[in-house]
Design an enzyme around this catalytic site. Sequence first.
Site, PDB file in Angstrom:
ATOM      1  N   THR A 127     -32.062 -44.746  25.750  1.00 29.84           N
ATOM      2  CA  THR A 127     -31.334 -44.397  24.444  1.00 29.84           C
ATOM      3  C   THR A 127     -31.171 -45.420  23.482  1.00 29.84           C
ATOM      4  OG1 THR A 127     -29.294 -44.010  25.447  1.00 29.84           O
ATOM      5  CG2 THR A 127     -30.378 -42.079  25.207  1.00 29.84           C
TER       6      THR A 127
ATOM      7  N   CYS B 140     -23.421 -39.611  19.915  1.00 30.96           N
ATOM      8  CA  CYS B 140     -24.924 -39.167  20.284  1.00 30.96           C
ATOM      9  C   CYS B 140     -24.749 -38.748  21.909  1.00 30.96           C
ATOM     10  CB  CYS B 140     -25.730 -40.269  20.380  1.00 30.96           C
ATOM     11  SG  CYS B 140     -27.490 -39.955  20.971  1.00 30.96           S
TER      12      CYS B 140
END
Length: 181
Positions: free
Chosen positions: A7, A168
């Site tokens: 990520t 996130c």
Amino acid sequence: MGQIHATTIFAVHHNGGCAMAGDGQVTLGNAVVMKGTAKKVRRLFNGQVLAGFAGSVADAFTLFEMFEGKLNEYNGNLQRAAVEVAKQWRGDKMLRQLEAMLLVMDKTTLLLVSGTGEVIEPDDGILAIGSGGNYALSAGRALKKYAGETMTAREIAEAALETAAEICVFTNHNIIVEALS
């Protein structure tokens, strides 16, 4: 089996120092966290260069190896190595299929390298990639702008990743920070 992705990576030059941070989450598709302790930021070229990746893990390792080879070939010249990797990545039919992005930095230069041939050096000394990249970038820019002398590059990088991890779902709080001074 679905695509495995990593990520968020954030990098900053600030007050003569530089740091790169990455979270540890590896996600299978959009549903399953496969690992929470992946190390996506590494030291290269005898510890003088930092590199981080976002995207497909296997693809990123291929790019790390390619970049490290070019870095050695060009005796640590970060810009030349990045341009050569981007050219090779874009020009090779098999390499074009790789789904990852790299951030690379040394004490003076910070670059984003992508498979579409881009080698981008930011105006403000800050870059972020990955699913939480925009959150980390926003936090990092605000921190750098208002921190002045009160925060180090390492502290800004860690705080930017913490902010991204709070927003996130593909970014976790297992943050690894590497710094050069």
